[in-house]
Design a protein around this motif. Structure first.
Motif, short mmCIF file in Angstrom:
data_model
loop_
_atom_site.label_atom_id
_atom_site.label_comp_id
_atom_site.label_asym_id
_atom_site.label_seq_id
_atom_site.Cartn_x
_atom_site.Cartn_y
_atom_site.Cartn_z
N ASP A 188 0.84 -1.21 0.00
CA ASP A 188 0.00 0.00 0.00
C ASP A 188 0.87 1.25 0.00
O ASP A 188 0.59 2.22 -0.73
CB ASP A 188 -0.92 0.01 1.22
CG ASP A 188 -2.09 -0.97 1.10
OD1 ASP A 188 -2.33 -1.49 -0.01
OD2 ASP A 188 -2.76 -1.20 2.12
N ARG A 189 1.91 1.26 0.80
CA ARG A 189 2.78 2.43 0.89
C ARG A 189 3.53 2.68 -0.41
O ARG A 189 3.95 3.82 -0.67
CB ARG A 189 3.78 2.26 2.04
CG ARG A 189 3.14 2.34 3.43
CD ARG A 189 4.20 2.42 4.51
NE ARG A 189 4.98 1.20 4.61
CZ ARG A 189 4.64 0.13 5.33
NH1 ARG A 189 3.49 0.12 6.01
NH2 ARG A 189 5.43 -0.92 5.38
N LEU A 190 3.68 1.66 -1.23
CA LEU A 190 4.43 1.80 -2.48
C LEU A 190 3.52 1.98 -3.69
O LEU A 190 3.96 1.82 -4.82
CB LEU A 190 5.35 0.60 -2.67
CG LEU A 190 6.50 0.56 -1.66
CD1 LEU A 190 7.26 -0.75 -1.76
CD2 LEU A 190 7.45 1.73 -1.89
N GLY A 191 2.27 2.31 -3.44
CA GLY A 191 1.38 2.69 -4.54
C GLY A 191 0.66 1.57 -5.23
O GLY A 191 0.08 1.78 -6.31
N PHE A 192 0.64 0.39 -4.66
CA PHE A 192 -0.11 -0.72 -5.26
C PHE A 192 -1.60 -0.55 -4.97
O PHE A 192 -1.98 -0.06 -3.91
CB PHE A 192 0.36 -2.06 -4.69
CG PHE A 192 1.66 -2.55 -5.28
CD1 PHE A 192 1.66 -3.56 -6.22
CD2 PHE A 192 2.87 -2.00 -4.88
CE1 PHE A 192 2.86 -4.02 -6.76
CE2 PHE A 192 4.07 -2.46 -5.41
CZ PHE A 192 4.06 -3.47 -6.35
N GLN A 193 -2.41 -0.97 -5.93
CA GLN A 193 -3.85 -0.93 -5.81
C GLN A 193 -4.41 -2.34 -5.99
O GLN A 193 -3.83 -3.17 -6.70
CB GLN A 193 -4.46 0.00 -6.88
CG GLN A 193 -3.94 1.42 -6.86
CD GLN A 193 -4.38 2.18 -5.63
OE1 GLN A 193 -5.49 1.98 -5.13
NE2 GLN A 193 -3.52 3.07 -5.12
N VAL A 194 -5.56 -2.59 -5.36
CA VAL A 194 -6.19 -3.90 -5.50
C VAL A 194 -6.67 -4.12 -6.93
O VAL A 194 -7.27 -3.22 -7.55
CB VAL A 194 -7.37 -4.05 -4.52
CG1 VAL A 194 -8.13 -5.34 -4.78
CG2 VAL A 194 -6.87 -4.01 -3.08
N ILE A 195 -6.37 -5.29 -7.47
CA ILE A 195 -6.90 -5.70 -8.78
C ILE A 195 -8.05 -6.65 -8.50
O ILE A 195 -7.84 -7.75 -7.97
CB ILE A 195 -5.83 -6.41 -9.62
CG1 ILE A 195 -4.59 -5.54 -9.78
CG2 ILE A 195 -6.39 -6.80 -10.98
CD1 ILE A 195 -3.40 -6.27 -10.40
N PRO A 196 -9.28 -6.26 -8.83
CA PRO A 196 -10.42 -7.16 -8.54
C PRO A 196 -10.33 -8.45 -9.35
O PRO A 196 -10.25 -8.41 -10.58
CB PRO A 196 -11.64 -6.33 -8.95
CG PRO A 196 -11.16 -4.91 -8.98
CD PRO A 196 -9.72 -4.98 -9.39
N VAL A 197 -10.30 -9.56 -8.66
CA VAL A 197 -10.25 -10.89 -9.28
C VAL A 197 -11.35 -11.74 -8.65
O VAL A 197 -11.39 -11.88 -7.43
CB VAL A 197 -8.88 -11.56 -9.06
CG1 VAL A 197 -8.90 -13.01 -9.52
CG2 VAL A 197 -7.79 -10.78 -9.78
N PRO A 198 -12.27 -12.28 -9.45
CA PRO A 198 -13.31 -13.14 -8.88
C PRO A 198 -12.71 -14.38 -8.23
O PRO A 198 -11.78 -14.99 -8.78
CB PRO A 198 -14.17 -13.51 -10.10
CG PRO A 198 -13.85 -12.49 -11.14
CD PRO A 198 -12.42 -12.11 -10.91
N ASP A 199 -13.23 -14.74 -7.08
CA ASP A 199 -12.81 -15.97 -6.38
C ASP A 199 -11.29 -16.10 -6.29
O ASP A 199 -10.69 -17.06 -6.80
CB ASP A 199 -13.39 -17.20 -7.09
CG ASP A 199 -14.91 -17.16 -7.17
OD1 ASP A 199 -15.52 -16.76 -6.16
OD2 ASP A 199 -15.45 -17.52 -8.22
N PRO A 200 -10.61 -15.15 -5.64
CA PRO A 200 -9.14 -15.18 -5.59
C PRO A 200 -8.58 -16.19 -4.61
O PRO A 200 -7.36 -16.34 -4.50
CB PRO A 200 -8.79 -13.76 -5.16
CG PRO A 200 -9.94 -13.34 -4.31
CD PRO A 200 -11.16 -13.98 -4.94
#
Length: 211
Positions: A188-200
């Motif tokens: 999070d601190r390094l600028g990553f964002q959640v990639i929505p993936v069904p049933d991960p």
């Protein structure tokens, strides 16, 4: 006057991976493989997790592997690929046959933790999710506990980002064990964002650009 003292400057440096680093990378991998904690003794062989999550990258794409060295000792690493589809093809073509005597494909559904890992080993195509197409690079990064929280992870990741960008990857992703709360804060601190993936499943997928 405060009695606090400034910590000495770090002696740790980042350099490209060398074949002589192989055992140190494997050791770090298994010591951090249980959602960031030590996984030694968890599986029948302590090489199982490194053989899945470190060894194939060292063998197939050593030019994208970097280590953190402190006073002559390897204490962390980052490794990965700039082309996940290409990596998956090479994994099936080269890495599975290379370990065939050690890891035969389980018959039937996995029944033990070891068999669950072996099922992953024999199904590298699990990495090819359509939601990740725009993030063709991926990486694994691990540091021994004594070197965490000191900025070394950021430096390692930045080194990999630059290498992946030079290799042509516009963005990258990580598949992080959701239970690893410390890792989530780092990304999070390094600028990553959640990639929505069904049933991960047990993973959370995060991504960012390499620029």
């Amino acid at each position: 006057m405060s009695s606090a003292t400034t910590p000495p400057p770090s002696t740790a440096t980042i350099r490209p991976y060398r074949p002589a680093d192989h055992d140190a990378v494997y050791d770090i991998c298994v010591r951090t493989a249980d959602a960031g904690d030590d996984a030694r003794g968890r599986y029948a062989s302590d090489d199982l997790m490194p053989d899945l999550f470190a060894g194939p990258y060292l063998h197939l794409e050593p030019e994208l592997a970097f280590v953190l060295e402190d006073t002559g000792r390897v204490v962390g690493y980052v490794l990965g690929t700039a082309d996940t589809p290409g990596f998956v093809r090479a994994y099936r073509r080269e890495w599975i046959p290379r370990l065939a005597d050690r890891y035969p494909e389980p018959a039937g559904a996995p029944r033990t933790p070891d068999e669950e890992m072996l099922a992953l080993h024999h199904r590298p195509e699990r990495l090819l999710l359509p939601e990740l197409t725009a993030y063709p690079a991926h990486l694994h990064i691990d540091l021994l506990p004594g070197h965490q929280g000191r900025g070394h992870g950021r430096r390692l990741l930045e080194r990999f980002l630059a290498a992946a960008a030079r290799a042509g990857a516009p963005a990258l992703h990580v598949g992080m064990v959701t239970a690893n709360v410390r890792a989530r804060g780092f990304y999070d601190r390094l600028g990553f964002q959640v990639i929505p993936v069904p049933d991960p499943g047990p993973l959370t997928y995060l991504g960012r650009s390499t620029g």
